[in-house]
Structure formats: structure tokens, C-alpha cells
Design a protein around this motif. Structure first.
Motif, PDB file in Angstrom:
ATOM      1  N   LYS A 149      -3.723  10.524  22.413  1.00 15.74           N
ATOM      2  CA  LYS A 149      -4.610  11.113  23.522  1.00 15.74           C
ATOM      3  C   LYS A 149      -5.625   9.992  23.722  1.00 15.74           C
ATOM      4  O   LYS A 149      -5.714   9.610  25.031  1.00 15.74           O
ATOM      5  CB  LYS A 149      -5.101  12.388  22.980  1.00 15.74           C
ATOM      6  CG  LYS A 149      -5.897  12.965  24.255  1.00 15.74           C
ATOM      7  CD  LYS A 149      -6.613  14.390  23.829  1.00 15.74           C
ATOM      8  CE  LYS A 149      -7.497  14.801  24.784  1.00 15.74           C
ATOM      9  NZ  LYS A 149      -8.283  16.066  24.655  1.00 15.74           N
ATOM     10  N   ALA A 150      -6.022   9.422  22.844  1.00 16.53           N
ATOM     11  CA  ALA A 150      -7.072   8.409  23.072  1.00 16.53           C
ATOM     12  C   ALA A 150      -6.594   7.346  23.861  1.00 16.53           C
ATOM     13  O   ALA A 150      -7.275   6.753  24.920  1.00 16.53           O
ATOM     14  CB  ALA A 150      -7.956   8.043  21.900  1.00 16.53           C
ATOM     15  N   VAL A 151      -5.293   6.884  23.561  1.00 17.84           N
ATOM     16  CA  VAL A 151      -4.652   5.473  24.073  1.00 17.84           C
ATOM     17  C   VAL A 151      -4.213   5.857  25.575  1.00 17.84           C
ATOM     18  O   VAL A 151      -4.317   5.165  26.507  1.00 17.84           O
ATOM     19  CB  VAL A 151      -3.557   5.096  23.370  1.00 17.84           C
ATOM     20  CG1 VAL A 151      -2.800   4.010  24.037  1.00 17.84           C
ATOM     21  CG2 VAL A 151      -3.790   4.300  22.208  1.00 17.84           C
ATOM     22  N   VAL A 152      -3.846   7.311  25.635  1.00 12.86           N
ATOM     23  CA  VAL A 152      -3.560   7.759  27.008  1.00 12.86           C
ATOM     24  C   VAL A 152      -4.646   7.751  28.020  1.00 12.86           C
ATOM     25  O   VAL A 152      -4.474   7.426  29.173  1.00 12.86           O
ATOM     26  CB  VAL A 152      -2.838   9.188  26.973  1.00 12.86           C
ATOM     27  CG1 VAL A 152      -2.682   9.772  28.404  1.00 12.86           C
ATOM     28  CG2 VAL A 152      -1.460   8.906  26.647  1.00 12.86           C
ATOM     29  N   ILE A 158      -8.171   2.416  32.735  1.00 13.37           N
ATOM     30  CA  ILE A 158      -7.741   0.918  33.091  1.00 13.37           C
ATOM     31  C   ILE A 158      -6.918   0.876  34.256  1.00 13.37           C
ATOM     32  O   ILE A 158      -7.035   0.221  35.304  1.00 13.37           O
ATOM     33  CB  ILE A 158      -7.178   0.138  31.792  1.00 13.37           C
ATOM     34  CG1 ILE A 158      -8.191   0.129  30.783  1.00 13.37           C
ATOM     35  CG2 ILE A 158      -6.456  -1.169  32.364  1.00 13.37           C
ATOM     36  CD1 ILE A 158      -9.258  -0.697  30.968  1.00 13.37           C
ATOM     37  N   SER A 159      -5.971   1.869  34.331  1.00 15.64           N
ATOM     38  CA  SER A 159      -5.189   1.803  35.613  1.00 15.64           C
ATOM     39  C   SER A 159      -5.815   2.315  36.950  1.00 15.64           C
ATOM     40  O   SER A 159      -5.763   1.822  38.063  1.00 15.64           O
ATOM     41  CB  SER A 159      -4.063   3.002  35.208  1.00 15.64           C
ATOM     42  OG  SER A 159      -3.007   2.701  34.315  1.00 15.64           O
TER      43      SER A 159
END
Length: 163
Positions: A149-152, A158-159
Motif C-alpha cells: 500500500k505504501a508503494v502504491v 509521483i505520477s
């Protein structure tokens, strides 16, 4: 639940080992921390290793730099899983410790993580203990979900900023 032993060859390894301690705390895994040197206190390291199983340990993590014989010295005196953390030093950037830890002779295995890889050593310890502990297995799965979840969330941020 079995405990994890965290053994370091010198107290100068504590900043690295602290990351393993924090990870074990987060997973609610009991542990003990000791300083034993393969070269300066071999009798104490041997005695600890020989008694580790009867003292309630399920895994031993051994962190050392430079010559880094600690994990092997521990493993030679127990059949418990031993995980070596090669510690970076000013000498050869930890490559010497990595090779000393990973190049064990047949019959005396030492699992080895990356140089300064204390978090992975703690997680590998947890995975070993989780083989016989469903609650711990569930906590590890939840940690993986949180990490995902943290990476998503970071990707979305960023996106949004750059796309």
C-alpha cells in the motif's frame, strides 16, 4: 513463541543491528541482544550457541564486520538456523565480511543477507518462526500488505506530480 538471538561481534555493530531489533519489535517477536566475538570471546560465543535451543531460541542472527567469522562460529555449535549480517566497515566496504559470512563449508550452513541487511535478517527470522506460528504468519502477511500500500501511494503521488 521462540525467541530470536541477535549477536554482534562488537557494540559498534549496534546501529545496524538496531534495524533488526526494530523490525522484531514491530512484529512482536521476543528477542535478546548480546555481544560475543568469534575471536576475543570464543568460549562465551560457543556456550551461548550450544545452549540457545534449550534457552528458547528458534533463530540466531549474527552480525559482524571485517573478518566476520561470528556467524560461522555460532553455526558450528548449534543446529538452529543462523542468519549472518555482514557489516560494512572502512575495510573493503564490507565485501570482506560478506565473503567471510557467505562462504561456509558444507555441513555448517549460514543464511546470509546483504551487507548491513538487518531488516531482511529479522524478516527471514520471522518467516522461519512463522512456519509453526499462524499468528506470526498473519502479521507478516499484513506487513506485506502495508508495504504494498505504501508503494502504491508513493506511485500515485509521483505520477500526479510528473504525469
Amino acid at each position: 513463541m521462540k525467541k530470536v538471538a541477535l549477536i554482534m561481534g562488537s557494540d559498534s555493530d549496534l546501529p545496524i543491528v538496531q534495524k533488526a531489533i526494530d523490525t522484531l519489535k514491530d512484529l512482536n517477536i521476543p528477542y535478546e541482544v548480546h555481544v560475543f566475538s568469534a575471536h576475543r570471546t570464543p568460549a562465551q560465543a560457543k556456550e551461548f550457541s550450544e545452549r540457545a535451543e534449550e534457552n528458547g531460541f528458534g533463530v540466531i542472527i549474527a552480525a559482524a564486520g571485517m573478518a566476520a567469522h561470528l556467524a560461522g562460529a555460532i553455526a558450528a555449535n548449534t543446529t538452529l538456523p543462523v542468519i549472518g549480517i555482514p557489516c560494512k566497515s572502512n575495510t573493503l566496504d564490507g565485501i570482506d565480511a560478506l565473503l567471510s559470512t557467505v562462504q561456509m563449508p558444507s555441513g555448517i550452513p549460514v543464511a546470509t543477507v546483504a551487507i548491513n541487511g538487518a531488516v531482511n535478517a529479522a524478516l527471514l527470522s520471522a518467516q522461519i518462526l512463522a512456519l509453526s506460528d499462524k499468528d506470526l504468519s498473519d502479521r507478516l502477511k499484513e506487513k506485506r500488505r502495508k508495504d504494498e500500500k505504501a508503494v502504491v501511494e508513493k506511485d500515485a503521488k509521483i505520477s500526479k506530480e510528473f504525469n
